[in-house]
Design a protein around this motif. Structure first.
Motif, mmCIF file in Angstrom:
data_model
loop_
_atom_site.group_PDB
_atom_site.id
_atom_site.type_symbol
_atom_site.label_atom_id
_atom_site.label_comp_id
_atom_site.label_asym_id
_atom_site.label_seq_id
_atom_site.Cartn_x
_atom_site.Cartn_y
_atom_site.Cartn_z
ATOM 1 N N ALA A 226 66.292 22.505 -20.314
ATOM 2 C CA ALA A 226 66.124 22.629 -18.858
ATOM 3 C C ALA A 226 66.290 21.264 -18.166
ATOM 4 O O ALA A 226 67.022 21.165 -17.171
ATOM 5 N N PRO A 227 65.682 20.191 -18.696
ATOM 6 C CA PRO A 227 65.921 18.879 -18.076
ATOM 7 C C PRO A 227 67.398 18.457 -18.156
ATOM 8 O O PRO A 227 67.912 17.824 -17.231
ATOM 9 N N ILE B 33 70.025 20.461 -18.063
ATOM 10 C CA ILE B 33 70.745 21.210 -17.008
ATOM 11 C C ILE B 33 70.466 20.587 -15.642
ATOM 12 O O ILE B 33 71.378 20.395 -14.823
ATOM 13 N N LEU B 34 69.217 20.241 -15.400
ATOM 14 C CA LEU B 34 68.874 19.604 -14.111
ATOM 15 C C LEU B 34 69.683 18.316 -13.918
ATOM 16 O O LEU B 34 70.236 18.081 -12.832
ATOM 17 N N LEU C 10 73.318 19.191 -13.052
ATOM 18 C CA LEU C 10 73.443 19.697 -11.680
ATOM 19 C C LEU C 10 73.349 18.544 -10.679
ATOM 20 O O LEU C 10 74.103 18.485 -9.702
ATOM 21 N N ARG C 11 72.436 17.625 -10.943
ATOM 22 C CA ARG C 11 72.261 16.491 -10.032
ATOM 23 C C ARG C 11 73.489 15.579 -10.042
ATOM 24 O O ARG C 11 73.900 15.075 -8.994
ATOM 25 N N LEU D 211 63.104 30.161 -17.971
ATOM 26 C CA LEU D 211 62.388 28.876 -18.035
ATOM 27 C C LEU D 211 63.223 27.774 -17.383
ATOM 28 O O LEU D 211 62.672 26.869 -16.748
ATOM 29 N N VAL D 212 64.531 27.852 -17.514
ATOM 30 C CA VAL D 212 65.413 26.898 -16.833
ATOM 31 C C VAL D 212 65.288 27.079 -15.320
ATOM 32 O O VAL D 212 65.168 26.098 -14.571
ATOM 33 N N HIS E 246 62.184 25.507 -14.058
ATOM 34 C CA HIS E 246 62.283 24.044 -14.063
ATOM 35 C C HIS E 246 63.105 23.554 -12.869
ATOM 36 O O HIS E 246 62.730 22.575 -12.208
ATOM 37 N N LEU E 247 64.210 24.238 -12.590
ATOM 38 C CA LEU E 247 65.051 23.828 -11.456
ATOM 39 C C LEU E 247 64.291 23.993 -10.139
ATOM 40 O O LEU E 247 64.306 23.103 -9.275
ATOM 41 N N ILE F 280 65.579 22.664 -6.733
ATOM 42 C CA ILE F 280 66.860 23.379 -6.657
ATOM 43 C C ILE F 280 66.600 24.886 -6.626
ATOM 44 O O ILE F 280 66.110 25.462 -7.602
#
Lengths: 164, 123
Positions: free
Chosen positions: A144-145, A147-148, A151-152, B3-4, B7-8, B13
């Motif tokens: 998840a981090p 992917i963040l 995206l950023r 879960l993603v 988190h976003l 986001i």
């Protein structure tokens, strides 16, 4: 046939518990459960001004000789849209349907139409992939981090997430 | 994927999930969920059915824009047509119980052998 005396939608939590139980796996998978009010980010502006990124659980076709995709988040260009994606390792209904048309789960052309029509500001130049992990801790602390961050890097404002 | 999404959202986001496993997504708890009541595999519309794919894509954008509270689920206005997949997928009954148990046993033996050979992947 829908029988209105029963819940109409399929419970995959029930189905998979019984299916893997029948295979002799005694400890059922513990699915993510939250009773909280989930985090909720409001839109930062009109959709017609925002950049959208798509996140998939599928992977680009594998190099020959490789059986499974790497367990790692990735980003890949949306132009040209991929003509095929690797889905074989994921759990989906391989009897009822197929995944030969990527637009059926990775709607890059359909979103391009929305941009052309002025409904959506822009599509990120890349789409994003997240591996399907057994470990929720790994999803939370690694994927998840990642992917963040991706995206950023691309200045994405809003995300469309499509699990297969 | 839920879960993603969480988190976003926690990092500013906004997200919308489009998916067909309603119980899994809702139990995880997400901000916005467009439920497509199809067999797993084509949440954005049936393969090559462009008009239906457009309907679902537009509905996802509408939900992204209009939801004002988390755990908003909307069901997309589409139907698969034939409902037989609901009962067939991952079916367990007296007709296949022995075969499933044997398949599980074979898989565990294979994994144990792979471990001994050092072939097991740590994934």
């Amino acid at each position: 046939m829908i029988d209105p005396a029963y819940r109409s939608f399929v419970s995959y939590i029930d189905k998979s518990r019984e299916f893997y139980g029948a295979h002799g796996y005694e400890r059922p998978y513990q699915w993510a459960y939250h009773a909280d009010t989930p985090p909720f980010a409001p839109l930062p502006g009109l959709l017609a001004t925002l950049r959208l990124g798509v996140v998939t659980t599928t992977f680009p076709p594998l190099p020959s000789g490789q059986e499974r995709p790497p367990k790692q988040a990735y980003a890949a260009p949306v132009d040209p849209p991929p003509t095929a994606m690797f889905t074989e390792d994921l759990s989906w209904d391989k009897d009822a349907t197929h995944t030969d048309d990527p637009e059926s789960f990775l709607p890059l052309a359909r979103l391009g139409e929305q941009v052309a029509a002025g409904r959506l500001g822009s599509l990120s130049p890349r789409f994003y992939g997240v591996p399907t992990e057994y470990s929720q801790r790994r999803t939370l602390t690694v994927d998840a981090p990642a992917i963040l961050d991706l995206l950023r890097e691309d200045g994405v404002d809003v995300a469309l997430l499509v699990p297969l | 994927m839920s879960l993603v999404a969480r988190h976003l959202e926690a990092n500013g986001i906004p997200t919308v999930i489009v998916g067909s496993a309603r119980d899994i997504v809702e139990q995880a708890g997400v901000a916005r969920f467009l439920f497509v009541d199809f067999p797993l595999g084509n949440p954005m519309g049936k393969p090559y059915e462009v008009a239906q794919q457009r309907t679902i894509t537009a509905a996802a954008l509408d939900l992204l824009e209009r939801a004002w509270v988390p755990r908003t689920t909307v069901q997309a206005d589409v139907t698969w047509g034939d409902d037989s997949w609901r009962a067939v997928y991952m079916r367990v009954d007296d007709g296949n119980r022995a075969a499933l148990a044997a398949a599980g046993e074979a898989r565990r033996n294979e994994q144990a052998a792979a471990k001994v050979d050092g072939r097991a992947r740590n994934d």
